[in-house]
Motif scaffolding. Structure first.
Motif, short mmCIF file in Angstrom:
data_model
loop_
_atom_site.label_atom_id
_atom_site.label_comp_id
_atom_site.label_asym_id
_atom_site.label_seq_id
_atom_site.Cartn_x
_atom_site.Cartn_y
_atom_site.Cartn_z
N MET A 175 0.76 -1.16 0.00
CA MET A 175 0.04 0.01 0.26
C MET A 175 0.92 1.30 -0.08
O MET A 175 0.44 2.29 -0.73
CB MET A 175 -1.02 -0.13 1.15
CG MET A 175 -1.86 -1.08 1.21
SD MET A 175 -2.95 -0.94 2.67
CE MET A 175 -3.55 -2.63 2.65
N ASP A 179 11.10 3.42 4.89
CA ASP A 179 10.79 1.83 5.28
C ASP A 179 12.16 1.41 5.85
O ASP A 179 13.09 1.87 5.64
CB ASP A 179 10.57 1.18 4.03
CG ASP A 179 9.84 -0.16 4.35
OD1 ASP A 179 8.48 -0.05 3.95
OD2 ASP A 179 10.49 -1.16 4.79
N ASN A 206 1.85 4.34 7.78
CA ASN A 206 1.23 3.33 7.18
C ASN A 206 2.22 2.00 7.22
O ASN A 206 1.68 0.91 7.14
CB ASN A 206 1.22 3.43 5.54
CG ASN A 206 0.89 2.27 4.76
OD1 ASN A 206 -0.17 1.73 4.66
ND2 ASN A 206 2.18 1.82 4.25
N TYR A 257 -2.26 -7.49 16.91
CA TYR A 257 -2.54 -6.84 15.93
C TYR A 257 -4.13 -6.01 16.10
O TYR A 257 -4.09 -4.60 15.70
CB TYR A 257 -2.79 -7.68 14.37
CG TYR A 257 -3.05 -6.91 13.32
CD1 TYR A 257 -1.78 -6.38 12.62
CD2 TYR A 257 -3.91 -6.99 12.48
CE1 TYR A 257 -1.81 -5.55 11.25
CE2 TYR A 257 -3.88 -6.31 11.26
CZ TYR A 257 -3.08 -5.50 10.60
OH TYR A 257 -3.19 -5.30 9.42
N ALA A 278 -6.28 -7.12 1.49
CA ALA A 278 -5.58 -6.32 0.12
C ALA A 278 -4.69 -7.26 -0.21
O ALA A 278 -3.52 -7.99 0.52
CB ALA A 278 -5.17 -5.08 0.66
N THR A 324 -1.39 -7.68 -0.94
CA THR A 324 -0.05 -7.01 -0.60
C THR A 324 0.87 -8.20 -0.50
O THR A 324 0.61 -9.17 0.00
CB THR A 324 -0.02 -6.02 0.44
OG1 THR A 324 -0.25 -6.78 1.52
CG2 THR A 324 -1.16 -4.83 -0.01
N ARG A 342 2.40 -13.27 2.69
CA ARG A 342 3.22 -13.95 3.50
C ARG A 342 2.20 -14.86 4.50
O ARG A 342 2.48 -15.89 4.94
CB ARG A 342 3.86 -13.07 4.54
CG ARG A 342 5.26 -12.41 3.62
CD ARG A 342 6.09 -11.71 4.76
NE ARG A 342 5.50 -10.58 5.40
CZ ARG A 342 5.48 -9.54 4.67
NH1 ARG A 342 6.03 -9.12 3.55
NH2 ARG A 342 4.97 -8.20 5.21
#
Ligand SMILES: NC(=O)c1ccc[n+]([C@@H]2O[C@H](COP(=O)([O-])OP(=O)(O)OC[C@H]3O[C@@H](n4cnc5c(N)ncnc54)[C@H](O)[C@@H]3O)[C@@H](O)[C@H]2O)c1
Length: 262
Positions: A18, A37, A89, A155, A188, A190, A195
């Motif tokens: 994203m 990142d 993000n 999470y 989504a 990604t 993973r």
């Protein structure tokens, strides 16, 4: 004219699905973008592909490190002359295990990246946005910021925490014309979800996506570009009256109480 012409943005988690999509879209809409990142190698390649060199910069940083967050924020301001948009993000999922087996260090790590990292990024951005007369802070939460899923206590806790953090900041910053909102993607397509598929059923990861998609009213995952499109709206002046809000892009998932027929 682009929808972010003249704007300066930082995007964290920019080497991932994203974040990279948002950086690309924001640059295409006229913004100057600092990509951040912790994965330096992927970040560099992502930055090269994100847009013209005069509109793109990148810096490897761990968002849990207060000094590193100050550094990437100042680097964006130095390079481009200010800061209008922060897309906070970067995130991790943590383990997929029952609550009573969840290790403290895993919980702390998930909270550090998903909550502390966002708080630090926002705190560092505020003075620069005030100097510009306003701004837009986006936090990538999740459908798990509004509802729970089994075996992901760290999470779910972290993504709900962002909603409280966002509301608090939206109240405090409204008079400074700094808007603060959360984005809540559903499933989504990604690297993060890939993973998850691979660790759940290594011999047939596609089966996991198929099973999860069957429970989504739209019967498919979202794409990174579809999530980035929502981020673009909230970052842009088109969302000038939007602050303190939770915005889902989930194919209808949270609208249903369970699997939808047919
Ligand atoms: N993919 C989904 O289905 C989904 C759904 C809901 C919410 N989200 C959230 O969306 C955001 C983006 O996820 P994605 O799907 O693009 O995942 P991704 O794994 O592709 O990207 C996440 C990026 O964050 C970076 N990152 C992780 N920890 C970091 C740290 N400490 N410092 C700096 N960078 C760090 C990673 O290196 C990675 O590039 C995350 O916050 C995630 O929780 C994803």
């Amino acid at each position: 004219m682009g929808r972010l012409e003249g704007k300066i943005a930082v995007v964290t988690g920019a080497a991932g699905g994203m974040g990279a999509a948002a950086a690309r879209l924001f640059a295409a809409e006229g913004a100057k973008v600092m990509l951040v990142d912790r994965d330096a190698a992927v970040l560099e390649a992502t930055a090269r592909a994100a847009g013209p060199a005069d509109r793109i910069a990148h810096m490897a940083a761990d968002v849990t490190d207060a000094g590193a967050v100050e550094n990437y924020t100042h680097a964006a301001v130095e390079r481009f002359g200010g800061l209008d948009i922060a897309v906070l993000n970067a995130g991790i999922t943590g383990p997929n295990i029952p609550l009573e087996d969840y290790e403290l260090e895993d919980f702390d790590r998930v909270i550090a990246v998903n909550v502390r990292g966002v708080w630090l990024g926002m705190r560092a951005a505020i003075p620069h946005m005030k100097q510009r007369g306003g701004g837009s802070v986006l936090m990538t939460s999740s459908i798990q910021g509004l509802s729970a899923m089994p075996n992901t206590s760290g999470y779910t806790t972290s993504k709900h925490a962002l909603v409280g953090m966002m509301k608090q900041a939206a109240l405090e910053l409204a008079r400074d014309r700094i808007r603060v909102n959360t984005v809540h993607p559903g499933f989504a397509d990604t690297p993060m979800m890939k993973r998850i598929h691979e660790s759940a059923v290594p011999e047939n990861p596609k089966a996991v996506e198929d099973a999860l998609s069957a429970g989504i009213p739209m019967r498919r995952y979202g794409s990174s570009d579809e999530i980035a499109a929502l981020m673009l709206f909230l970052a842009s002046d088109a969302a000038s009256y939007c602050t303190g809000g939770t915005y889902t892009a989930d194919g209808g998932l949270l609208a249903s109480w369970g699997p939808t027929p047919h």
